[in-house]
Each structure stands twice: as structure tokens, then as C-alpha cells.
Design a protein around this motif. Structure first.
Motif, mmCIF file in Angstrom:
data_model
loop_
_atom_site.group_PDB
_atom_site.id
_atom_site.type_symbol
_atom_site.label_atom_id
_atom_site.label_comp_id
_atom_site.label_asym_id
_atom_site.label_seq_id
_atom_site.Cartn_x
_atom_site.Cartn_y
_atom_site.Cartn_z
ATOM 1 N N ILE A 144 -22.223 28.391 17.441
ATOM 2 C CA ILE A 144 -21.968 26.738 17.486
ATOM 3 C C ILE A 144 -20.379 26.740 16.781
ATOM 4 O O ILE A 144 -20.207 27.379 16.309
ATOM 5 C CB ILE A 144 -22.605 26.833 16.062
ATOM 6 C CG1 ILE A 144 -24.179 26.734 16.505
ATOM 7 C CG2 ILE A 144 -22.243 25.403 15.704
ATOM 8 C CD1 ILE A 144 -25.014 26.864 14.604
ATOM 9 N N ILE A 145 -19.860 25.399 17.626
ATOM 10 C CA ILE A 145 -18.805 25.323 16.840
ATOM 11 C C ILE A 145 -19.028 23.976 15.858
ATOM 12 O O ILE A 145 -19.152 23.387 15.965
ATOM 13 C CB ILE A 145 -17.598 23.798 18.268
ATOM 14 C CG1 ILE A 145 -17.778 25.550 18.900
ATOM 15 C CG2 ILE A 145 -16.369 24.113 17.638
ATOM 16 C CD1 ILE A 145 -17.383 25.059 20.310
ATOM 17 N N CYS A 146 -18.417 24.502 14.575
ATOM 18 C CA CYS A 146 -18.287 23.144 13.679
ATOM 19 C C CYS A 146 -16.648 22.281 13.492
ATOM 20 O O CYS A 146 -16.212 23.559 13.269
ATOM 21 C CB CYS A 146 -18.329 24.470 12.041
ATOM 22 S SG CYS A 146 -19.650 25.411 12.528
ATOM 23 N N ASP A 147 -17.054 22.006 14.026
ATOM 24 C CA ASP A 147 -15.675 20.058 13.473
ATOM 25 C C ASP A 147 -15.488 19.585 12.035
ATOM 26 O O ASP A 147 -15.642 18.685 12.142
ATOM 27 C CB ASP A 147 -15.578 19.777 14.977
ATOM 28 C CG ASP A 147 -14.355 19.015 14.677
ATOM 29 O OD1 ASP A 147 -13.275 19.326 14.084
ATOM 30 O OD2 ASP A 147 -14.042 18.053 15.824
ATOM 31 N N GLU A 148 -14.638 20.042 11.348
ATOM 32 C CA GLU A 148 -14.291 19.808 10.074
ATOM 33 C C GLU A 148 -16.279 19.263 9.674
ATOM 34 O O GLU A 148 -15.913 18.361 9.098
ATOM 35 C CB GLU A 148 -13.539 18.890 10.206
ATOM 36 C CG GLU A 148 -12.080 19.590 11.000
ATOM 37 C CD GLU A 148 -11.363 18.707 10.219
ATOM 38 O OE1 GLU A 148 -11.185 18.064 9.102
ATOM 39 O OE2 GLU A 148 -10.102 18.256 10.258
ATOM 40 N N PRO A 149 -16.428 19.690 8.891
ATOM 41 C CA PRO A 149 -18.128 20.023 9.132
ATOM 42 C C PRO A 149 -18.352 19.776 7.657
ATOM 43 O O PRO A 149 -19.168 18.854 7.260
ATOM 44 C CB PRO A 149 -19.397 20.773 9.412
ATOM 45 C CG PRO A 149 -18.232 21.569 9.432
ATOM 46 C CD PRO A 149 -17.102 21.786 9.607
ATOM 47 N N VAL A 150 -17.692 19.258 7.020
ATOM 48 C CA VAL A 150 -17.845 19.454 5.349
ATOM 49 C C VAL A 150 -16.461 18.198 4.894
ATOM 50 O O VAL A 150 -16.594 17.706 3.400
ATOM 51 C CB VAL A 150 -18.332 20.441 4.032
ATOM 52 C CG1 VAL A 150 -18.659 21.448 4.253
ATOM 53 C CG2 VAL A 150 -16.723 21.439 4.477
#
Lengths: 348, 332, 306
Positions: free
Chosen positions: A184-190
Motif C-alpha cells: 500500500i502506498i500511503c501518500d501523506e495520509p495524515v
């Protein structure tokens, strides 16, 4: 076809000499080609089950890297080997099938959900698209996913706008894990969330990683969130990776002067650690990625730079075991913000 | 130190179609000369509305319902629009999160700074220009004479924020309100701007009211901290005390959920739930639905901001009979 | 820890989640909006009138009666209760003509807009979504259509194929699609950049599904607004063509036709042109009101606010 695009790699994902250049020249006959070298030759790998953080400031190419691996953008050059298959070489149905294994979590919880779809349909979409489930089974799976991300099942018929940012991000996470992807690529999720919600989401992601045996690439502009969730961290600057190592080493003994400055720039939530002599501050502005400095791209802001740095591009190489740096004069005694022997917080 | 600004029982409410939103609901504090003070809170806490109220910039449907804002003895709520305009920029200046939207794209940077100098200090254009360039230099802008004649869009985010600070400080204001001044900036640039603000505070003795959500920035910058939640101050003390021994469960929760970059093994404990809907605030303590220590009393009665000692105020029933250490409370 | 939270939607509450019967649900939504209700009533009434024209019209709309030429409405001197809104220069009953005219005007207005909408939305979606060379070709086509004056194009086609209701609908539809195509393309270009479209692509959703499920529902509201306004201009364009003799041919009547018939008598017998004019205005207002309401109702944000 498939055999041609297959290469041996011990890693889940291996990226070799990846480049993405955007052509910004205008008109048909413009003399000078204006190239934005968003990603300019990066190498990295991700092991099964780990979390690789990618950090850097604006214009460093971290999001472009994510989009390239996700194949939302086409690479200009280089290889993206996922379980040995070069993703840059496949397309059409083959690519569509591969997408089951790689998913993405987006930054903006407000624009990443279709405002005209209900929560149920949003989470069900990947399952329906890949024919993974239907009917009663589909319903059950969607509800299970809602449970897993901490959303009440009764919300399934609502529209995204009825939720807060944190809850929307949970919906996006449920969608991303629906197909049980490997990466899973999390692009600035927070980064768009409030502090107290950020920690909820980070904890949720850590929990899901264990539960679903996930591998993460976690992209962010700030080190604090990345540090919490990552095993190894890559620091990017103007389209290149300048340093890649374990998070312990990065925070205790950074070897690249930029990393040293980046780490030092983080405000520490403890007033007793204020440094009366001032801290290491990286001077100057980030140069424009359309016209990056020659040689080492950081030389314009580097306190240690000399003539060599202006002329020669440093090679990204393994200086110590598992510690990759691109610098002519890597720091021997780089200052981290964590002492090498971890000090426990004295306040409890 | 003398009191520069005294805010007493400030209430700013927004009258929306679906009801009254009490964005700021009885906030009191004061700022001393040369002091650096911060209001910390998450979105919807009322921290920004507090600063806009002081500046007299609350627009419809918002209104200051009650309270006093005494700036050097003058009540700001009683001033006419014209008097307020004169005060703004001259004595109280403000910088915002997004510097680009606060600069007019059609005029050069220099034009805008010297305009504001001329507006407040009857000087000639030549003097104003000289002063502007001086200010630009002071905020660490390289080649200030070149930047003077460039347009806002050609500058980077960090440069724009420096320009905003130069403009804000050009008339030697006594109070600078900085509303999330570094949130839109990259971290190395944030460090530069924070350092600049600290230096200017020391050099010019400008008091700073910092509005932020980032406890790290607070810990690095200010002397005194107020924590806001749902329109109210829940804790108010000096920065060292606050970080050593937070007395309000919300403050503690906020600290526990902030990543601790300076420690190798960290644990993030999050506050459950989300901020309350301002249209239907919970009865009793506004934080009780999310509070791990909530008691019966918290559900029924709203606590006042009580004084533990002359340096520490907290809005929590836990400390009603005697001061409690929250860290010990968690352990037991 | 993370399982027992997130009650904000529940606290913010008051969202009706009861499964009401669709008809009742729509009725409730309609009654909540004053303009929506008015618009619906107007449109409903006019549709009803056009469907029942045969029975409710007092006279044959084409019946010429030289004895009753240019009779004024009933409340004026010389008016009679037999011709409530008066008669025209050939002694035809104006009320009956308006009643019958609604059939053609509504059909032409609505069908041609639907036709234009289908073509325009389709081309706009394709052009905006795929971009590149497809977009270039389609948009140059749009430009060339825009370069030809509508009325000229209509005149040429109508002269070649001869005037009839069908050709009129086709001509009006084909001249109008360009504005939809441009509008929809513009919307698609901005929606395409939103992350949920990226999300759909990364899931592996096929292009046609992305267009249908993610783009179309999000452009439909601006389409509805433009198309309601467009029904109005179409009715008027049909009137101008009738005036040029290329619109609806007698004995079929349309509002535009009655309006243009009456223009010559505006100074002496104002009722000839005024009554069809007023009817067109009211109809158009009704359609616009209804369109506005529809747009609001189709937007999930407004449903949540109930």
C-alpha cells in the motif's frame, strides 16, 4: 510477454534508476526544452512486511515517486520491479490485474472519496471491479472491512460529506485494504488531519499492517509521522534520494548534511530541550526543480560544500551496511536529535 | 512586566442558519509586554476566532457578544471602525497561514510595504521605501532592493511569509498576532521563520500571540500557553509546567498523540472520538465524551477555569478538591 | 482503542435514514422547497394541458372565422366569453391556439435539449477524460460549429430537408450540443484531477466505468442548470424560425408561431403576441425553478441536511 518482463529480485518491490521528466516547453517550435526533472534517477527497495518512509520538502518528487509506482504516471526511464515483474512494461488488462496487489491511500480525505457515492459502494468498488465478491458475500466483506477500520456498520448508506476528516480517511483505508493487497502506498495520509486524529489513523494503520500482513510505502513531508510508522526512511531532495537508512540511524547519526538539517528543524515537543545556542538551521530556499543546482543539488544550502560539490554529482551508495548516502563528504559525526543510547523520558 | 492586552470573558458567536455557534465562549487572558504566548488547539477550538476578535476582523455572521478587550487600557470593542483601522497595523499586526492570499497579486511587494508605512506614519515615499528595504533586510531577505520591486507570485512561500512579517513589523507594533504562520511552509523554512520571530521578539520587544496546533512549535517558541477546546480555555500556564505536568486530560491527550521525534521508542496514544458539534455542545464538561477520567459530575456540571496556583489554571473537576497528577492517575 | 470511537455523524444526528417509499420521499423533498413546488406545479399543469388539449380547448385552433377577426379578450369592450383571450387576424381563438401550441413547443423544446444534451455530454466526457489528440479533434469540431451562426445552420438544413417537427428537433439539437460539450469537458477536466478519480484508476476500474460512475454523476448538476435555461432559448429559437417561415408549418401551431403571427399587430391588438409571450415566460420560469430544485436534490450534500 511475461517472461520478458520478469527479473529476479529478492524484494517485494525494487525500483531501479527511476526517472520522471515533465516537458514544460510551450509551443511547437520552442527552442529551449524546459524539463521538470521531478524524479531523477532513484533506487530503492521494499522488503515484504516492512514500512519504507519517504520524506522530503515540496518539489522533492516524493509524491511523483508514489504515483509512478502506482502507475498513475508513466515513467520516463527506469524499472519498477514488483515481485519481479517490471510494472513500467505492462499495460492494459495485465496492469489492471496487478493493481489488486498494490493500492493507495490518499492525502486529502475530502477529495479522495466520490461525493456522489455511498460509503458502501466506495468500499465495495475494488471488490466489484475485480469480481472478488458479490451479493451477500460482498455485503459481508464490506461490513467486515468497516469493522476493521473502526467504522460503525450503520454508516454504510451515508455519503462522504456526512463524515469528519478522520472518518473519511478510515473509509479510504477500508477501500485500500479491500483486495488484501501486498503493498500500500500511503501518500501523506495524515497531513490533513488534526493531531489527535492523526494518531488514531497512524495507530489504525499499524494495527492493520499486522492484521493483514501489509507492506507500506509511507510518503510524507514531515519526519514525525514517518518516524512513528517506518522501519527505514528515504530522504529526498529535488528529485533524488540523498539518504536511505533505518530510522534509528537516521535520527541518531544522519550522514547527509541535508538530513541533519531536516532532523534538526523538527520542533521538539519538550521545552526543556530548547537549545539556547540556537540549532542547526538549513539556510536559504529550496531551489526550483525546473532549474536545479549543478553537481550536488544541495550544495547551495550546504554548510560543508566545496568546489567538488558544485561540479560533481555524488553517487548514491552504501557507505555503511544498510546506510545509503549521496554525498561527497558524508558526516562522520552527524548530529541527530536522539542520543545514540536512547534516553527514556525523564518526565514520568 | 506590564499588561499590554487584557481579554476578559470574550464571547464571539456565529449566527448560522442552523443555530448559534459559540466559537469563543468566555475566554480570558492577558499578554504582557514582550511576552510570547500561544493558543494551542485543534480545528474548531476557537483559537483563530479569538485572534480575529482581538483584531476586530470577525465578519458576519459572527459577532462579539460580550467581553472586554483592553489594549493599553482602551477597550477595543468600543472603538469606532476608523479608530480600529488606525490601531490595526500600527499597534497590533497580524500574519496569517497563507501569505499569498494576504498579499495583493497586482502590486509589488515594496509597494505594499511602503503603502502600509505611509498609511500609519505620515512619511514621504522616499523615506517609506528606505524603511521598507530596511525591514526586508531585517527579516533576512537577500537582495532586499530586488525583492522590493518584485510581485508576490514570484516569491517562494518562505519569502512571502518573511515579507508578511516585514510588513507587519514595519510600524513597530506592540503586539504581533501570528495565526499558524508556519503551517503552510516546509520544515526547514519553518525553522527559519520561527528563529526569525524569536529574534525579532528579543530585538524589538514585540509581544507575540502565536496561534497553532503544533505542540512542538509551542515548546520551541513561547513562554506561556493556553490550550483551547470547543471555544474555551481548558488550561493556562507557563510552557515548562504545561509540558512537565499537564493538568487537563485534553492537554495530556494532545501531548500523548503528538509524535515524539526525540525519543526512539514512542507510543502514540490517541484521544478517542472527535471534537463536538458546536451546534450541540455536550452538557457538563465539553470534553467529557472523550475523556478517560470522566466522572458523574463531568457529565452534569460544567467546570470553571479554576486556579491551582497563580501560575496555573485548569478547567477540570479532577482537581476540585486537591491537585491531581494525571501521570499517576493513568498508572493506578 | 480505535473500534469504539467515531460517533460524530450519529451525534450530528438528525439524518433521516428511514426507508420511506420513493414517491413519498420525493414529495417530501419537493414540498420543502417553495420554488421547487411552484416550478413543479407550473410544469405539471402545462404538461397536463398539452396532453388533454383535444378535450379542453374551446375551439379548433385552425378554424378561421372572418366574422370574429381581432376580437379583444373578454374583459375588454367588444370581447366575448366565447373567446376568453380574444382572436387573431384570421378570427382564430387565441386560447385554443395556446393550448394546442403547448404540444409542439414542449416537445420541440424538451426533445431537442435532450438530444443536444446526450450528444454534448457524451462528447464532453470523452474529450475531457481522454485528452490529448482525441480532445484536440473534438474541440476543433466544437469550435467550427461555434463559428457557424446557429440560425444560418438551421436555415440551410431546414431549406434542404424541408420544415417538419422532426427536422426542427434535430436541427435545434445539433446546433446546441456544442455548449454542453464545452461545459462538460471543462467540468471533467477539473474533476479528473480530484483524488477519487485517481483512486478509481489505482483500484483498476475500467475507463468506461470511471466515466459513468465517477465523472457523469458529478457533472450532471451543472448540466441540469444549463439545460433548463436551454429549453427556454430553444422555445424562443423555434419561434424565430417560425417567424422566418421555416418553423412549424400551419395548420400545426406552436407558441413561437403564434407569437410571430402577432408581431405585426402589437400596436393595435396587443393580445395576439402578449398571451403566447406570457405563456412562454411562465413555462420557462417553471422549468428553471424545477431545474434548480432538481440540482439541489441530486446533490447528496443537501440530502444530508434534511
Amino acid at each position: 510477454m511475461t517472461s520478458l518482463n520478469h527479473k529476479e529480485t529478492p524484494y517485494l518491490l525494487e525500483v531501479r534508476n527511476l526517472k520522471k521528466h515533465f516537458d514544460l516547453s510551450e509551443g511547437w517550435f520552442s527552442r529551449k526544452k524546459v524539463l521538470l526533472k521531478a524524479v531523477d534517477g532513484i533506487d530503492l527497495h521494499v522488503k515484504h512486511g516492512e514500512t519504507l518512509g519517504i520524506v522530503g520538502e515540496s518539489g522533492c518528487g516524493k509524491s511523483t515517486t508514489g504515483n509512478l509506482i502506482m502507475r498513475l504516471l508513466d515513467a520516463t526511464e527506469g524499472e519498477i520491479l514488483f515481485e519481479g515483474t517490471d510494472l513500467t512494461k505492462i499495460k492494459g488488462e495485465e496492469l489492471r490485474k496487478k493493481r489488486e496487489n498494490i493500492q493507495m491511500i490518499f492525502q486529502d480525505p475530502f477529495s479522495s472519496l466520490n461525493p456522489r457515492m455511498r460509503v458502501f459502494d466506495i468500499i465495495a468498488e475494488p471488490l466489484v471491479t475485480h469480481g472478488a465478491a458479490k451479493g451477500k458475500q460482498l455485503k459481508e466483506q464490506v461490513f467486515d472491512l468497516m469493522d476493521a477500520v473502526g467504522l460503525d456498520r450503520s454508516y454504510s448508506k451515508r455519503y462522504p460529506h456526512e463524515f469528519s476528516g478522520g472518518q473519511r480517511q478510515r473509509i479510504g483505508i477500508a477501500r485500500a485494504i479491500a483486495l488484501k493487497p501486498k503493498l500500500i502506498i500511503c501518500d501523506e495520509p495524515v497531513s490533513a488531519l488534526d493531531v489527535s486524529i492523526q494518531s488514531q489513523i497512524l495507530n489504525l494503520m499499524a494495527k492493520l499492517q499486522k492484521e493483514f500482513d501489509l507492506t507500506f510505502i509511507f510518503i510524507a513531508h514531515g519526519l514525525p509521522a514517518v518516524k512513528y510508522i517506518s522501519d527505514r526512511i528515504a530522504v529526498m531532495y529535488l528529485g533524488k534520494i540523498v539518504e536511505l537508512t533505518t530510522k534509528e540511524k537516521l535520527f541518531q547519526k544522519p550522514m547527509h548534511p541535508y538530513t541533519e538539517g531536516l532532523v534538526a528543524a523538527i520542533p521538539i515537543p519538550d521545552p526543556t530541550l530548547r537549545n539556547p545556542d540556537g540549532k542547526i538551521i538549513v539556510k536559504g530556499d529550496i531551489p526550483s526543480p525546473t532549474n536545479p543546482p549543478s553537481g550536488c543539488r544541495f550544495h547551495t544550502r550546504c554548510a560543508y560544500a566545496d568546489e567538488t560539490c558544485k561540479k560533481e554529482t555524488p553517487i548514491f551508495e552504501e557507505k555503511e551496511e544498510g546506510h545509503f548516502v549521496a554525498c561527497h563528504y558524508p558526516l562522520n559525526n552527524g548530529k541527530g536529535i536522539i542520543a545514540e543510547k536512547p534516553v527514556l523520558a525523564e518526565r514520568r | 512586566m506590564t499588561k499590554l492586552l487584557e481579554v476578559m470573558d470574550l464571547k464571539t458567536h456565529f449566527h448560522t442558519g442552523s443555530g448559534v455557534v459559540p466559537s469563543v465562549d468566555g475566554v480570558s487572558f492577558d499578554i504582557k509586554k514582550g511576552e510570547k504566548i500561544a493558543i494551542v488547539g485543534e480545528s474548531g477550538s476557537g483559537k483563530s476566532v479569538t485572534s480575529l476578535s482581538i483584531m476586530g476582523l470577525v465578519g458576519s455572521p459572527g459577532r462579539i457578544e460580550d467581553g472586554k478587550l483592553a489594549f493599553e487600557g482602551k477597550d477595543l470593542t468600543k472603538l469606532s471602525k476608523k479608530e480600529m483601522r488606525k490601531l490595526r497595523g500600527n499597534e497590533i499586526a497580524m500574519i496569517f497561514q497563507e501569505p499569498l492570499t494576504s498579499l495583493n497579486p497586482l502590486f509589488t511587494v515594496g509597494n505594499q510595504i511602503s503603502e502600509s508605512i505611509k498609511l500609519h506614519q505620515k512619511v514621504t515615499s522616499k523615506v517609506a521605501k528606505q524603511k521598507s528595504i530596511e525591514m526586508l533586510e531585517k527579516v533576512g531577505i537577500p537582495r532586499p532592493d530586488k525583492i522590493f520591486s518584485s510581485y508576490p507570485h514570484s516569491l517562494s512561500g518562505g519569502m512571502r511569509q518573511r515579507v508578511m512579517i516585514a510588513m507587519a513589523l514595519s510600524c513597530n507594533p506592540k503586539l504581533l498576532i501570528a495565526d499558524e504562520p508556519t503551517t503552510a511552509l516546509d520544515v526547514t523554512i519553518q525553522a527559519q521563520i520561527l528563529e526569525l520571530m524569536k529574534d525579532l521578539n528579543e530585538e524589538l520587544e514585540t509581544s507575540i500571540l502565536l496561534i497553532t496546533h503544533d505542540l512542538g512549535v509551542v515548546a520551541e517558541m513561547v513562554d506561556t500557553v493556553m490550550v483551547m477546546y470547543a471555544g474555551q480555555i481548558v488550561e493556562h500556564t507557563d510552557v515548562y509546567t504545561l509540558f512537565r505536568e499537564p493538568k487537563h486530560p485534553y492537554t495530556k491527550g494532545l501531548m500523548d498523540s503528538t509524535p515524539k521525534v526525540h525519543m526512539l521508542d514512542e507510543e502514540l496514544v490517541s484521544i478517542e472520538g472527535t471534537v463536538p458539534n458546536p451546534l450541540s455542545m455536550p452538557k457538563g464538561c465539553r470534553f467529557h465524551p472523550r475523556c478517560q477520567f470522566a466522572m458523574d459530575k463531568c457529565v452534569s456540571e460544567q467546570p470553571e477555569l479554576m486556579e491551582l496556583n497563580d501560575n496555573h489554571k485548569v478547567r477540570c473537576w479532577l482537581h476540585e478538591e486537591k491537585e491531581v497528577n494525571l501521570h499517576d492517575l493513568v498508572k493506578s | 482503542m480505535s473500534s469504539a470511537q467515531v460517533n460524530v455523524a450519529a451525534e450530528n444526528g438528525e439524518i433521516i435514514n428511514k426507508e420511506a417509499k420513493p414517491f413519498l420521499k420525493w414529495a417530501r423533498l419537493l414540498l420543502k422547497s417553495k420554488t421547487g413546488t411552484v416550478g413543479f406545479l407550473i410544469v405539471f399543469l402545462i404538461v397536463l394541458v398539452s396532453l388533454t388539449a383535444k378535450w379542453i380547448a374551446p375551439h379548433d385552433p385552425a378554424a378561421i372565422n372572418p366574422a370574429n377577426m381581432l376580437l379583444p379578450p373578454f374583459w375588454m369592450d367588444g370581447g366575448t366569453a366565447a373567446h376568453l383571450l380574444g382572436t387573431d387576424n384570421l378570427g382564430r381563438d387565441i386560447l385554443s391556439r395556446i393550448i394546442y401550441g403547448s404540444q409542439v413547443s414542449l416537445m420541440v423544446g424538451v426533445t431537442s435539449v435532450i438530444l443536444a444534451g446526450i450528444i454534448g455530454v457524451f462528447i464532453g466526457l470523452i474529450s475531457g477524460f481522454y485528452g490529448g489528440i482525441i480532445d484536440n479533434i473534438l474541440m476543433r469540431l466544437v469550435d467550427s460549429f461555434l463559428a457557424i451562426p446557429n440560425i444560418l445552420f438551421a436555415l440551410v438544413i431546414l431549406t434542404i430537408f424541408g420544415p417538419s417537427v422532426i427536422t426542427l428537433i434535430v436541427v435545434l439539437g445539433v446546433t446546441n450540443w456544442v455548449s454542453y460539450a464545452r461545459l462538460v469537458r471543462g467540468e471533467v477536466l477539473s474533476i479528473k484531477e480530484r483524488e477519487f478519480v485517481k483512486a478509481a484508476r489505482s483500484i483498476g476500474v475500467k475507463n468506461n466505468k470511471i466515466i459513468l460512475r465517477h465523472l457523469l454523476p458529478n457533472v450532471i448538476s451543472s448540466f441540469i442548470v444549463i439545460s433548463t435555461l436551454s429549453v427556454a432559448t430553444t422555445i424562443i429559437l423555434e419561434a424565430s424560425l417560425s417567424f422566418l417561415g421555416l418553423g412549424i408549418q400551419p395548420p400545426t401551431v406552436s407558441w413561437g408561431g403564434i407569437l410571430s403571427d402577432g408581431r405585426d399587430y402589437l400596436a393595435t391588438s396587443w393580445w395576439l403576441a402578449t398571451f403566447p409571450g406570457v405563456t412562454i415566460t411562465i413555462t420557462v420560469l417553471g422549468i428553471i425553478f424545477l431545474g434548480d430544485w432538481l440540482r439541489d436534490v441530486l446533490d447528496p450534500h443537501s440530502q444530508g441536511r434534511s
